[in-house]
Scaffold this motif. Sequence first.
Motif, mmCIF file in Angstrom:
data_model
loop_
_atom_site.group_PDB
_atom_site.id
_atom_site.type_symbol
_atom_site.label_atom_id
_atom_site.label_comp_id
_atom_site.label_asym_id
_atom_site.label_seq_id
_atom_site.Cartn_x
_atom_site.Cartn_y
_atom_site.Cartn_z
ATOM 1 N N LEU A 30 -45.897 40.510 89.650
ATOM 2 C CA LEU A 30 -46.736 39.119 90.037
ATOM 3 C C LEU A 30 -46.344 37.939 89.114
ATOM 4 C CD1 LEU A 30 -50.534 39.905 89.823
ATOM 5 C CD2 LEU A 30 -48.701 39.949 91.874
ATOM 6 N N SER A 31 -44.742 37.250 89.548
ATOM 7 C CA SER A 31 -43.853 36.272 89.283
ATOM 8 C C SER A 31 -44.740 34.673 89.734
ATOM 9 C CB SER A 31 -42.924 36.421 89.223
ATOM 10 O OG SER A 31 -42.203 34.984 88.705
ATOM 11 N N GLN A 32 -44.890 34.515 88.269
ATOM 12 C CA GLN A 32 -45.755 32.769 88.898
ATOM 13 C C GLN A 32 -44.570 31.838 88.863
ATOM 14 O OE1 GLN A 32 -48.375 31.669 88.929
ATOM 15 N NE2 GLN A 32 -49.776 33.855 87.294
ATOM 16 N N PRO A 33 -44.859 30.484 89.843
ATOM 17 C CA PRO A 33 -43.560 29.696 90.261
ATOM 18 C C PRO A 33 -43.299 28.532 89.137
ATOM 19 C CG PRO A 33 -45.422 28.778 91.138
ATOM 20 C CD PRO A 33 -45.898 30.866 90.773
ATOM 21 N N ARG A 34 -43.671 28.560 88.018
ATOM 22 C CA ARG A 34 -43.916 28.320 86.703
ATOM 23 C C ARG A 34 -43.555 28.446 85.301
ATOM 24 N NH1 ARG A 34 -48.006 25.726 87.454
ATOM 25 N NH2 ARG A 34 -47.980 23.962 87.970
ATOM 26 N N ALA A 35 -42.395 27.902 85.103
ATOM 27 C CA ALA A 35 -41.897 28.358 84.264
ATOM 28 C C ALA A 35 -42.267 27.560 81.901
ATOM 29 C CB ALA A 35 -40.242 28.692 83.536
ATOM 30 N N ILE A 133 -38.915 18.457 82.639
ATOM 31 C CA ILE A 133 -40.728 18.763 82.490
ATOM 32 C C ILE A 133 -41.229 17.986 83.394
ATOM 33 C CG2 ILE A 133 -42.053 19.061 80.459
ATOM 34 C CD1 ILE A 133 -39.766 19.167 78.769
ATOM 35 N N ASP A 134 -42.206 19.472 83.821
ATOM 36 C CA ASP A 134 -42.955 18.803 84.814
ATOM 37 C C ASP A 134 -44.811 18.443 84.081
ATOM 38 O OD1 ASP A 134 -41.071 18.565 86.953
ATOM 39 O OD2 ASP A 134 -41.789 20.700 86.902
ATOM 40 N N ASP A 135 -45.150 19.618 83.581
ATOM 41 C CA ASP A 135 -46.506 20.008 82.651
ATOM 42 C C ASP A 135 -46.138 19.550 81.140
ATOM 43 O OD1 ASP A 135 -47.481 19.693 85.374
ATOM 44 O OD2 ASP A 135 -47.203 21.809 85.826
ATOM 45 N N LEU A 136 -47.354 19.177 80.498
ATOM 46 C CA LEU A 136 -46.792 19.473 79.123
ATOM 47 C C LEU A 136 -48.007 19.856 78.090
ATOM 48 C CD1 LEU A 136 -44.883 18.742 76.292
ATOM 49 C CD2 LEU A 136 -45.133 16.239 77.279
ATOM 50 N N VAL A 137 -48.182 20.798 77.460
ATOM 51 C CA VAL A 137 -49.440 20.698 76.163
ATOM 52 C C VAL A 137 -48.389 20.116 75.467
ATOM 53 C CG1 VAL A 137 -50.399 22.316 75.416
ATOM 54 C CG2 VAL A 137 -49.941 22.889 77.928
ATOM 55 N N LEU A 207 -51.606 18.014 78.925
ATOM 56 C CA LEU A 207 -53.459 18.789 78.549
ATOM 57 C C LEU A 207 -53.228 18.325 77.079
ATOM 58 C CD1 LEU A 207 -55.596 21.049 78.094
ATOM 59 C CD2 LEU A 207 -54.266 22.086 78.556
ATOM 60 N N LEU A 208 -53.579 17.405 76.695
ATOM 61 C CA LEU A 208 -53.875 17.233 75.046
ATOM 62 C C LEU A 208 -55.063 17.981 74.388
ATOM 63 C CD1 LEU A 208 -53.667 13.285 75.583
ATOM 64 C CD2 LEU A 208 -52.181 14.631 74.267
ATOM 65 N N LEU A 209 -54.586 18.512 73.363
ATOM 66 C CA LEU A 209 -55.963 19.693 72.425
ATOM 67 C C LEU A 209 -56.100 19.034 71.715
ATOM 68 C CD1 LEU A 209 -53.555 22.802 73.088
ATOM 69 C CD2 LEU A 209 -56.088 22.347 74.411
ATOM 70 N N ASP A 210 -57.608 18.847 70.940
ATOM 71 C CA ASP A 210 -57.942 18.511 69.552
ATOM 72 C C ASP A 210 -57.444 19.497 68.702
ATOM 73 O OD1 ASP A 210 -59.475 20.309 68.858
ATOM 74 O OD2 ASP A 210 -61.416 19.248 69.961
ATOM 75 N N GLN A 211 -57.321 19.073 67.067
ATOM 76 C CA GLN A 211 -56.183 20.041 66.237
ATOM 77 C C GLN A 211 -57.891 20.153 65.654
ATOM 78 O OE1 GLN A 211 -53.248 18.223 64.103
ATOM 79 N NE2 GLN A 211 -54.020 19.093 62.197
ATOM 80 N N ASP A 212 -57.797 21.289 65.308
ATOM 81 C CA ASP A 212 -59.419 22.297 64.784
ATOM 82 C C ASP A 212 -60.810 21.418 64.977
ATOM 83 O OD1 ASP A 212 -58.390 24.743 64.095
ATOM 84 O OD2 ASP A 212 -57.151 23.427 62.887
ATOM 85 N N GLY A 213 -61.472 20.734 66.083
ATOM 86 C CA GLY A 213 -62.127 19.546 66.360
ATOM 87 C C GLY A 213 -61.716 17.957 66.001
ATOM 88 N N SER A 214 -60.663 17.939 65.258
ATOM 89 C CA SER A 214 -60.072 16.279 64.473
ATOM 90 C C SER A 214 -59.819 15.529 65.777
ATOM 91 C CB SER A 214 -58.917 16.465 63.806
ATOM 92 O OG SER A 214 -58.091 15.462 63.908
ATOM 93 N N ALA A 215 -60.152 14.678 66.343
ATOM 94 C CA ALA A 215 -59.948 14.330 67.878
ATOM 95 C C ALA A 215 -58.492 13.914 68.404
ATOM 96 C CB ALA A 215 -61.183 13.097 68.440
ATOM 97 N N LEU A 263 -52.373 25.915 82.919
ATOM 98 C CA LEU A 263 -51.228 25.918 83.254
ATOM 99 C C LEU A 263 -51.903 27.213 85.024
ATOM 100 C CD1 LEU A 263 -49.290 27.951 80.953
ATOM 101 C CD2 LEU A 263 -48.759 25.338 82.038
ATOM 102 N N GLY A 264 -52.397 28.132 85.148
ATOM 103 C CA GLY A 264 -52.437 28.402 86.821
ATOM 104 C C GLY A 264 -52.869 27.585 87.359
ATOM 105 N N ARG A 265 -53.884 26.309 86.298
ATOM 106 C CA ARG A 265 -54.351 25.383 87.897
ATOM 107 C C ARG A 265 -53.448 24.176 88.308
ATOM 108 N NH1 ARG A 265 -59.001 25.326 84.454
ATOM 109 N NH2 ARG A 265 -58.278 23.443 83.811
ATOM 110 N N GLY A 266 -52.592 24.403 87.852
ATOM 111 C CA GLY A 266 -51.734 23.144 88.336
ATOM 112 C C GLY A 266 -50.992 23.024 89.873
ATOM 113 N N GLU A 267 -50.540 22.466 90.344
ATOM 114 C CA GLU A 267 -50.216 22.209 91.962
ATOM 115 C C GLU A 267 -48.701 22.998 92.089
ATOM 116 O OE1 GLU A 267 -49.317 18.750 95.128
ATOM 117 O OE2 GLU A 267 -49.993 18.032 92.524
ATOM 118 N N GLN A 268 -48.770 23.337 92.995
ATOM 119 C CA GLN A 268 -47.440 24.375 93.176
ATOM 120 C C GLN A 268 -46.718 22.938 93.464
ATOM 121 O OE1 GLN A 268 -46.876 26.632 91.409
ATOM 122 N NE2 GLN A 268 -49.780 26.604 90.694
#
Length: 588
Positions: A30-35, A133-137, A207-215, A263-268
């Motif tokens: 089940l290969s994904q189109p996104r690397a 690069i199209d998507d970035l975490v 996608l911006l992730l906080d750092q152990d609760g640090s905003a 990642l799975g919700r991104g437009e293809q």
Amino acid sequence: MREHNQLAQPVWIGDERPVFGMYHAPSTDLSQPRAVLFCAPFGWEDMGSYPVRLLWANRLAEDGYRVLRFDLPGTGQSAGSPGDPEQLQSWLHSIAQTASWLRHASQSSHVAAIGIGLGGLLALAATGDGAPIDDLVLWGVPTSGRALTRRLLAFARLQTAASERPDSALPAGWLQSGGYVLSEETLTDLGALRADTGRVGGLRRVLLLDQDGSAVEPSLSEHLQSAGVEVQIAHGPGYAAMLDSPEISAAPLATIATVRDWLGRGEQAQLERREETAPPSRDSLELRIGGVAVSERAFTVRRASADMFGVLAQPGERSPNDLCLICLPALAERCIGPSRMWVEMARRHATQGVSSLRIDLESIGDSTGSRDSTLTTADVWSENRVSQVKEVMDALQGEGHGSRFLLIGLCTGAYWAQRIATVDSRVVAVLSLNPAMSHVGLGLLERHGASRALVILKPAWWRKLIRGEVSSKGITTVSRGLEHRLTSLLSSRGQSTQSQSEAQESTFAVMLDQLQRRGARMTIGFATLEPGYHQLEVEGIAQHPERWPALRIHRFESTDHNLRELHQQRTIHELLDELVRDVLSARD
């Protein structure tokens, strides 16, 4: 972290300063189109989080993604050194090239990058310069390079306060943080980077992730949204635990799940971007060091239980002699060695005709095997580790890379080197650094945890330190207080070690006698307060080293078990050079 996966594919990518990468092909139909491209943090954070990023990449491959992890130029297994000119530009160029290579190699319509710490700051800047690069975490990413360098400087100030003197070998304007250095030029260039004002290139989602609760800094999300990027902010628990020492760093499973869903919700849809020629890639690396050619390639030792991965540096133009250098891992640290010393040693000695292998034993670094095996003291002292080293020597000799071996190791790697030297006559020399003696091994592991207390502080205090709100007196007070705790711990451990040593046969002296009878050499180096040196005192070896002419004992003026300061690293290089000269001259 219990993992047992297939070995990833090693590859060197790029033109002027090729970077080393590990490519994970999908382990499902089940290969994904996104690397997915991993952009690592810097220095000790890179080393500590390495097992977690490997696990994370394997999980993504199981979901059908094609994944590439890579080392920036001058770091890890890649070409270059920390002092190279235009290092920042080289880093940005490498991200563009690895993203382009991944897109072509995987035939994926999208490339997403996961940037942690410095890796995220660089990925965003590289994307603004045109990296595909199209998507970035972004996780734990500062809004500016200046904020990052302040944090590294704070770390360095803690080390200096603990040692009570600066590193005498560090060039003016350079920074040494946790054993890893940045040149004055690189620091200046980093300081000019900003994540909340720069270009965003073809970015579609972040996608911006906080750092152990640090905003997350509002200015970053506002800037990205104003540039037309779709931004989502989510919790990122487990950041600090991921960056801990590699033998105990914990996988942030909740954050991994959050990223997986995003990642799975991104437009293809296929982006409209001009196709470019894929950058060159190869299965080996050609270098010139001091004008002398050196080649490197992956070297894998296959066992029934796991595959052990290493990198072999070989003379490029001159014929190798029969001596081969093997660099063993320190506990769970990958085979680049402490502060990347093993890479520098292997390449330099390859220029002198000595083939040199840096190797990950089973379940360490890029080798396969159960990922929780390095957490138990029983495994550390297991004879299975000695068997693994023997199989590495068998494989090297079988391929004609040497019939005599010089082993170097730190901590547990030093212990494994000493053990195999007593049972295998092919080992003609050992450089043993802060060795973990068998019956004081638990104490060394406890000391390892105690030394981490010098840098892992309460978040509120750490944030004040970065902002410059803690005085030099405050830094010194905290550092000395933590060092006092370390001294107390080692003293109590040393007392228990003495009682055990007096009740046992003098095992270390027996080992030295065995090595001396067959003409093998050993250099052993100790930092201050090391329990292993106390054992030598108990046995009378430290007081009378003349009994063993082939033994040299060196004392480092430091309490740092990992010997991270630049002048200590240079001394280690000199100790190894001396051993190599002695071994080669003895054969002549």
